[in-house]
Design an enzyme around this catalytic site. Structure first.
Site, short mmCIF file in Angstrom:
data_model
loop_
_atom_site.label_atom_id
_atom_site.label_comp_id
_atom_site.label_asym_id
_atom_site.label_seq_id
_atom_site.Cartn_x
_atom_site.Cartn_y
_atom_site.Cartn_z
N SER A 403 0.83 -1.21 0.00
CA SER A 403 0.00 0.00 0.00
C SER A 403 0.86 1.26 0.00
O SER A 403 0.52 2.26 -0.65
CB SER A 403 -0.92 -0.01 1.22
OG SER A 403 -1.76 1.12 1.24
N LEU A 406 2.09 1.88 -3.55
CA LEU A 406 1.02 2.42 -4.38
C LEU A 406 0.71 3.87 -4.03
O LEU A 406 0.45 4.70 -4.92
CB LEU A 406 -0.24 1.56 -4.24
CG LEU A 406 -0.13 0.12 -4.75
CD1 LEU A 406 -1.43 -0.63 -4.52
CD2 LEU A 406 0.24 0.09 -6.22
N HIS A 407 0.74 4.21 -2.74
CA HIS A 407 0.51 5.60 -2.34
C HIS A 407 1.61 6.52 -2.88
O HIS A 407 1.33 7.64 -3.32
CB HIS A 407 0.43 5.72 -0.82
CG HIS A 407 -0.92 5.43 -0.26
ND1 HIS A 407 -1.42 4.15 -0.11
CD2 HIS A 407 -1.91 6.26 0.18
CE1 HIS A 407 -2.63 4.20 0.40
NE2 HIS A 407 -2.96 5.47 0.59
N GLU A 408 2.85 6.04 -2.85
CA GLU A 408 3.94 6.87 -3.37
C GLU A 408 3.81 7.05 -4.87
O GLU A 408 4.11 8.13 -5.41
CB GLU A 408 5.28 6.21 -3.02
CG GLU A 408 6.49 7.07 -3.34
CD GLU A 408 6.54 8.34 -2.50
OE1 GLU A 408 7.01 9.37 -3.04
OE2 GLU A 408 6.10 8.31 -1.33
#
Length: 502
Positions: A403, A406-408
């Site tokens: 996660s 993916l956030h980065e």
């Protein structure tokens, strides 16, 4: 029979006679009016923890709403007097190239989902031929044929998994490359990167789910039957263009051959939610341009000289507008847009979020605020890891690692600054989960209240505004001002010159 005697009042006159006049009643007199027992039973203050009934806080809620409204009105007046109207319909900082590449990615990224369909179509043909060979086997050759079919399935799955991995990786890699190097505008880049991540998750779910369906077809296990919902579209009948296109547009990241469906489409429901999406998008744009942009711009000088007191003050000031924009975006996406999309596709399971605002632990927040991603992580990452013997704590860390990456990608790539702040923010959630889980063991409501307070502090005062400030600072250090108007004002005020020298 003798007639009953008429009743008389105290004056001797018959009751009800016109000439009678009832005198006023005399109040009962008490000789001990000052000595009745005021304190006769044991009672607690209504706000005390020992109170038998919880008091209502509706009045305080109304007060907080009024305070919030008037404090924000004051900020709006102050902002208008200080900066004037910063909203400009003709001023934009996106290039024609950004729009062209954005449309190209929008139409080309879903092709990877159709490539996954071609791969699964070939795998389904192989599974049907293997099933035919197993049915033809008889007698002593049955076990041998089944073992050969099992080996063939395993080797075929490795090949299929390889092609699925190449397809999904190219999907995310190509979109990330185009957004990072060819799309300058962070808003357009965010939409393109978000679309690519969604398609990547759908491709992974499509491949993993069909793999298990294919395995269940070749090796049925009565002890672990498939869900009864899937009986209306068994494997490999689900490998079709219509089934794939529905999954492409369905408001979910988890593939199923069959979904619960509503009987009809309510177009007024769709129109109302689309109006909400449009209105909230305009509100977010106005709030960002009029309030967030000047606040972020004025924070740069404090960051350059590392004035921590001023930075803290700016973070607290930015927390209000960032929370407002986030809440508007959350409602627009998860309540309005996804419900409108679910209505058009007749998707019946519309639990896109839970009551995350009442959570008393960080763990509960991450499992309730974004149900589509939570369902994907639980079904395709966490549960398979635990089922293969991985400790739950280690599986949870792996989920947060994925996660965080993916956030980065969703924040760092569109802003062209992969500085690891979004990834670090996800990793910080792990100790916060451990802390709030310990607080849940406290007796009474104190642990839950403390957990909810920690959630709001980490969410509003530290997480979002600090991340927004750091990414904005990185953007300014690399490209200068986001807005042309603010770039001119910054140059006149000396801030632009300072950033250029840096």
């Amino acid at each position: 029979m003798p007639r009953p005697a008429a009743s008389h009042n105290r004056t001797g006159q018959p009751r009800g006679s016109k000439g009678s006049a009832n005198p006023p009643r005399q109040p009962q007199r008490s000789k001990y009016r000052h000595v009745f027992a005021t304190h006769a039973v044991q009672r607690d203050s209504c706000l005390s923890p020992d109170a038998q009934a919880t008091p209502s806080f509706v009045g305080f809620r109304n007060l907080m709403v009024l305070v919030l409204i008037f404090s924000n009105l004051r900020l709006m007046i102050e902002n208008f007097r200080k900066y004037g109207v910063l909203i400009c319909f003709h001023c934009h900082d996106y290039r024609r190239q950004d729009v062209i590449y954005g449309f190209l990615l929008y139409f080309l990224v879903p092709c990877h989902l159709f490539a996954a369909f071609i791969i699964e179509l070939a795998a389904a043909q192989q599974a049907k031929s293997a099933l035919g060979r197993m049915k033809k086997a008889s007698g002593a050759d049955t076990c041998k044929k089944q073992e050969e079919a099992r080996k063939s399935f395993n080797s075929t799955w490795r090949i299929i998994a390889f092609f699925h991995a190449i397809n999904a990786t190219f999907n995310l890699a190509i979109a990330t490359y185009v957004v990072y190097y060819h799309i300058h505008h962070p808003g357009i880049g965010t939409l393109c990167e978000l679309h690519a991540v969604i398609v990547w998750l759908k491709v992974c779910s499509y491949a993993l789910t069909n793999r298990d369906l294919r395995h269940a077809l070749l090796h049925p296990n009565p002890a672990q039957p498939l869900p009864s919902l899937y009986k209306s579209c068994p494997y490999p009948q689900n490998i079709s263009w219509a089934n794939l296109c529905y999954f492409w547009w369905a408001p979910t990241l988890v593939y199923q051959p069959v979904y619960p469906r509503t009987p009809s489409i309510r177009w007024t429901f769709v129109l109302r939610h689309l109006v909400e999406v449009t209105g909230l998008s305009i509100v977010i744009w106005i709030a960002s341009a009029q309030y967030a942009a000047p606040l972020l711009q004025n924070s740069l000088s404090n960051l350059l000289v590392l004035d921590f007191v001023s930075i803290l003050e700016r973070i607290m000031k930015l927390s209000t507008i960032s929370l407002f924009c986030w809440l508007c975006g959350f409602f627009a996406l998860f309540q309005s847009f996804l419900n409108a999309l679910a209505e058009v596709t007749r998707f019946a399971d519309r639990e896109f979020y839970g009551e995350w605002w009442n959570v008393s632990s960080i763990r509960t927040y991450w499992t309730t605020w974004n149900k589509p991603v939570t369902n994907f992580m639980r079904r395709h990452v966490y549960s398979p890891l635990v089922g293969r013997g991985c400790p739950p704590a280690a599986a949870q860390i792996i989920v947060f690692l994925l996660s965080g990456v993916l956030h980065e990608l969703l924040v760092g790539v569109p802003t062209h600054n992969i500085i690891g702040v979004a990834f670090a923010g996800m990793m910080v959630q792990i100790p916060l989960i451990a802390l709030t889980d310990r607080l849940q063991m406290m007796r009474g409501v104190r642990g839950k209240v403390a957990g909810n307070v920690i959630f709001w502090i980490s969410f509003c005062l530290v997480g979002q505004p600090l991340a927004a400030l750091l990414y904005f600072f990185a953007w300014q250090a690399k490209y200068g001002s986001v807005s042309r108007e603010w770039q001119e004002r910054g140059m006149k005020g000396g801030l632009g010159e300072l950033l250029r020298r840096r």
